[in-house]
Design a protein around this motif. Sequence first.
Motif, short mmCIF file in Angstrom:
data_model
loop_
_atom_site.label_atom_id
_atom_site.label_comp_id
_atom_site.label_asym_id
_atom_site.label_seq_id
_atom_site.Cartn_x
_atom_site.Cartn_y
_atom_site.Cartn_z
N ASN A 16 -28.01 49.56 -47.58
CA ASN A 16 -28.88 49.53 -48.76
C ASN A 16 -28.18 48.95 -49.99
O ASN A 16 -28.37 49.42 -51.11
N VAL A 17 -27.36 47.94 -49.76
CA VAL A 17 -26.67 47.25 -50.85
C VAL A 17 -27.30 45.87 -51.01
O VAL A 17 -27.42 45.12 -50.03
N ALA A 18 -27.73 45.54 -52.22
CA ALA A 18 -28.28 44.21 -52.50
C ALA A 18 -27.12 43.21 -52.57
O ALA A 18 -26.19 43.39 -53.36
N VAL A 19 -27.19 42.16 -51.77
CA VAL A 19 -26.09 41.21 -51.65
C VAL A 19 -26.52 39.84 -52.13
O VAL A 19 -27.63 39.38 -51.82
N ARG A 20 -25.64 39.20 -52.89
CA ARG A 20 -25.86 37.80 -53.27
C ARG A 20 -24.63 37.02 -52.85
O ARG A 20 -23.51 37.34 -53.26
N VAL A 21 -24.83 36.01 -52.00
CA VAL A 21 -23.73 35.22 -51.44
C VAL A 21 -23.83 33.79 -51.96
O VAL A 21 -24.89 33.17 -51.90
N ASP A 22 -22.73 33.28 -52.45
CA ASP A 22 -22.66 31.90 -52.94
C ASP A 22 -21.41 31.25 -52.35
O ASP A 22 -20.32 31.37 -52.89
N LEU A 23 -21.59 30.59 -51.19
CA LEU A 23 -20.48 29.94 -50.51
C LEU A 23 -20.56 28.44 -50.73
O LEU A 23 -21.43 27.78 -50.20
N GLU A 24 -19.68 27.92 -51.53
CA GLU A 24 -19.61 26.48 -51.74
C GLU A 24 -19.05 25.81 -50.49
O GLU A 24 -18.05 26.26 -49.94
N GLN A 25 -19.73 24.76 -50.02
CA GLN A 25 -19.29 24.07 -48.80
C GLN A 25 -18.05 23.25 -49.12
O GLN A 25 -18.11 22.23 -49.80
N VAL A 26 -16.91 23.72 -48.60
CA VAL A 26 -15.63 23.08 -48.88
C VAL A 26 -14.94 22.76 -47.56
O VAL A 26 -14.95 23.58 -46.64
N GLU A 27 -14.38 21.55 -47.45
CA GLU A 27 -13.62 21.18 -46.27
C GLU A 27 -12.22 21.78 -46.40
O GLU A 27 -11.43 21.38 -47.25
N LEU A 28 -11.93 22.78 -45.56
CA LEU A 28 -10.65 23.47 -45.62
C LEU A 28 -9.95 23.40 -44.27
O LEU A 28 -10.60 23.34 -43.23
N PRO A 29 -8.61 23.41 -44.26
CA PRO A 29 -7.89 23.50 -42.99
C PRO A 29 -8.23 24.79 -42.26
O PRO A 29 -8.66 25.78 -42.88
N VAL A 30 -8.01 24.80 -40.96
CA VAL A 30 -8.39 25.95 -40.14
C VAL A 30 -7.69 27.22 -40.61
O VAL A 30 -8.31 28.28 -40.74
N LYS A 31 -6.39 27.13 -40.86
CA LYS A 31 -5.64 28.32 -41.26
C LYS A 31 -6.18 28.90 -42.56
O LYS A 31 -6.25 30.12 -42.74
N LEU A 32 -6.57 28.03 -43.47
CA LEU A 32 -7.08 28.50 -44.76
C LEU A 32 -8.45 29.15 -44.59
O LEU A 32 -8.74 30.19 -45.18
N ARG A 33 -9.31 28.52 -43.77
CA ARG A 33 -10.62 29.13 -43.49
C ARG A 33 -10.46 30.50 -42.85
O ARG A 33 -11.17 31.46 -43.19
N THR A 34 -9.54 30.59 -41.90
CA THR A 34 -9.32 31.86 -41.21
C THR A 34 -8.81 32.93 -42.17
O THR A 34 -9.26 34.09 -42.13
N LEU A 35 -7.89 32.56 -43.04
CA LEU A 35 -7.35 33.53 -43.99
C LEU A 35 -8.42 34.01 -44.96
O LEU A 35 -8.51 35.22 -45.26
N LEU A 36 -9.26 33.10 -45.46
CA LEU A 36 -10.34 33.52 -46.35
C LEU A 36 -11.32 34.43 -45.63
O LEU A 36 -11.84 35.39 -46.21
N ALA A 37 -11.58 34.13 -44.35
CA ALA A 37 -12.47 35.00 -43.57
C ALA A 37 -11.87 36.39 -43.42
O ALA A 37 -12.59 37.40 -43.50
#
Length: 773
Positions: free
Chosen positions: A279-300
């Motif tokens: 029951n939490v209202a969520v707002r997601v704003d993911l800017e589409q950015v080309e990132l290396p795999v390791k960086l994407r994984t770390l952000l995830a």
Amino acid sequence: MPDQLAVTAEPLGTAGIDRRPRRALFLAGLVITVVFVNACLFGLLGVLLQPGMDLQHGLLAVLYVGPVLAIQLLYFSRPAIRLDTRLAKATLGVQTGLAYLPVLHFDEALTSLTTIAAGSSLLILRPRVGWPVFTTLIAATSWILWFYADSALGATIDTISAVVYGLVTYLLTWLARLVNELHQARTELARRAVAEQRLAFAKDLHDLLGLGLSAISLKGELVHRLLRKSPRRAREELAEITGIAQRTLSDVRSVARGYRELSLDKESRTAVSLLSASNVAVRVDLEQVELPVKLRTLLAKVLREGVTNVLRYTGVQHCEIAVRAGEGRVALEIVHDGTAHEDVPAETAESLREVTDEVIGHGGTLSAGPDSAGRWRLHAELPVPEQADPAEAALARSPSHWSRIDARNVQWMLTAVFIAFGLSAMSRVFNLTGDGWRIALIAGPITALVTLQLAYFARPNVRLRSRRSYALLFVQACLVFLPLIPLGHAWVSLPSLFAGTALLVLPPIAGWAAFAATVAGPVLIRIDSGAGFLDAFNTFASQVNTGLMVFGLIWLTRLVTELGETRKRLAEVAVAEERLRFARDLHDLLGMSLSAIALKSELTSRIMDIDTTRASDELLEILGLTRQALTDVRSVASGYRELSLDKESRSAQAVLTAADVQVRLEMEHGDLPAPVRTVLAVVLRESVTNVLRHSKVERCEIAVRRVGNGVALDIVNDGVENGRPQNPDKPARVEVAGSGITNMSDRVAGLGGELTAGVEADGRFRLRAVVPV
């Protein structure tokens, strides 16, 4: 026409991505054929319908047109034929000679052939040679047109048309061939990307594991020499071997974890699902950015940990998640309105410590705590390295890639073609009227049409099936047809722009209906104004050709761009699969060896004062395990290797016996295919590694038996620390934490088998893998 190419994550070699390029090649061939045949047919009809034309000259005209058109359609326009050969250059010379010979008999009537030859020169010759040849051939065509022209205005119109047809000949044929090349080269790109990734593997293995294993090998040799001369120093060296083995094993697990790619998009969807369920209202704003795999994984990982912490707070009603990039950095921010604390909660601080260390290790920063507004804020910021991913690097070095330079070249040539369309239309205006008001009324819409085409419809990244596109197509129709009301028979416009664009924007049936109606309109107007058959056919052929040119050029440009993105995605998928394979093999192949080295080092240290001979034998086994581990390091970096099930079973028996575990081995598998032997050997190795982690193990049974059409591996031990299941009458299936069971299950499932693990009714732990043969 469809405006987007489906990008799927299917394995390489599947048929799901093959249909579009094949349909594209067929449609591109159809467009090319119609355009070239129309261009040649108009000139040929102009010759054949001349007054006083006899049969001999008519056949001669056909003989001139036929070979030039046949060379273009059956040789240069076929995507499978190589054009960088001497034969292709010789054929270009023959085509060019045949294209200019008709001037001797028919003046300028068949100059459409010379424009085709000019466009083919760009296709076959290298740019530094092709462009001068193209310019020369167009200049020669222009001289012929001016020499035989009745007026300067007519010669100007024909010269502009020659330039347009020359560029279109090159663009249509080249783009169609590029579609085929991109489609055929997708697997090669994946191979290149995987090769790039393996270089990264080799570097990580050398940096993290090679030094440690080499040190163990050297120290083992030293201990073997010191065993009888200096037991105290030998014991110290053994302690160091144990420490190095444990640290190296930790490095193996760290590298294996680091090479498992997480999806930022997938984690964000999971976060929304979890928070919404709370029951939490969520707002997601993911800017589409080309990132290396390791960086994407770390952000995830940061996102996963941040959302987990959000769920630990009470009173959370709103949560915002944002990922933004700029100036060489990317930032992830999670903000919520839960109950804030002056200090970071102990549980939260502990859970964030590990991911914070990883962020810092990548040169970034991570902060978490209440902000000035009283909300809890987690902010992670990381630098984006300039080094490209393996897929990007492979794409950049691909000899036939769709590069930014290629895209720029096509864009400026498209710009030149559409501007030439506008100039050609404006040139015809002066043949019809000298009224300044009428000229302005025609010039305004034509300028707007060309601008709209270049600024919107010709851009490859525009979404054509959208409300905006439909609205702008309506604006384009108004610019084309509304001036017809005040101008009447003096109307000059670019209806072919609308016809070609309608094919791109509208659904197929509506698009072709609009195309047919748009082509028919100018023809009917010409007939109504008293034009003869040849003039009416000229109008018809011109509208069809120009409309198909607009459609073909824009559609093929978009398709090539989308296929380039698809190739990149396929390469990324191949790289991701290779990373998973690397992580799995690294964990499976080296885990047991390093565990055994540490175990045997401790054992040798305990028995060296009691039994020097046995200690010496154990040291020799340590050296053998170290050499095998070094071999495994090289095999992981270079690719799969076939493992011996019998050899692994004997090795497992020796290691478990050295750990004072009673082992019963039963191998009744017969002849097995190499992939089955290798998978079962890896499962056996990983399972024994897990057995060694339990200090209470006293007995272990290993059995490989044929079962029906398959083979089963059973490993049973009594080292379960949790005791018997709650219901002793029913075996319990348990989910085993850690990556080892998951890796083994993935391997077995890859061969169509099944892996189960759980506590039996008698309290023993059983791992069973069944693989079909």
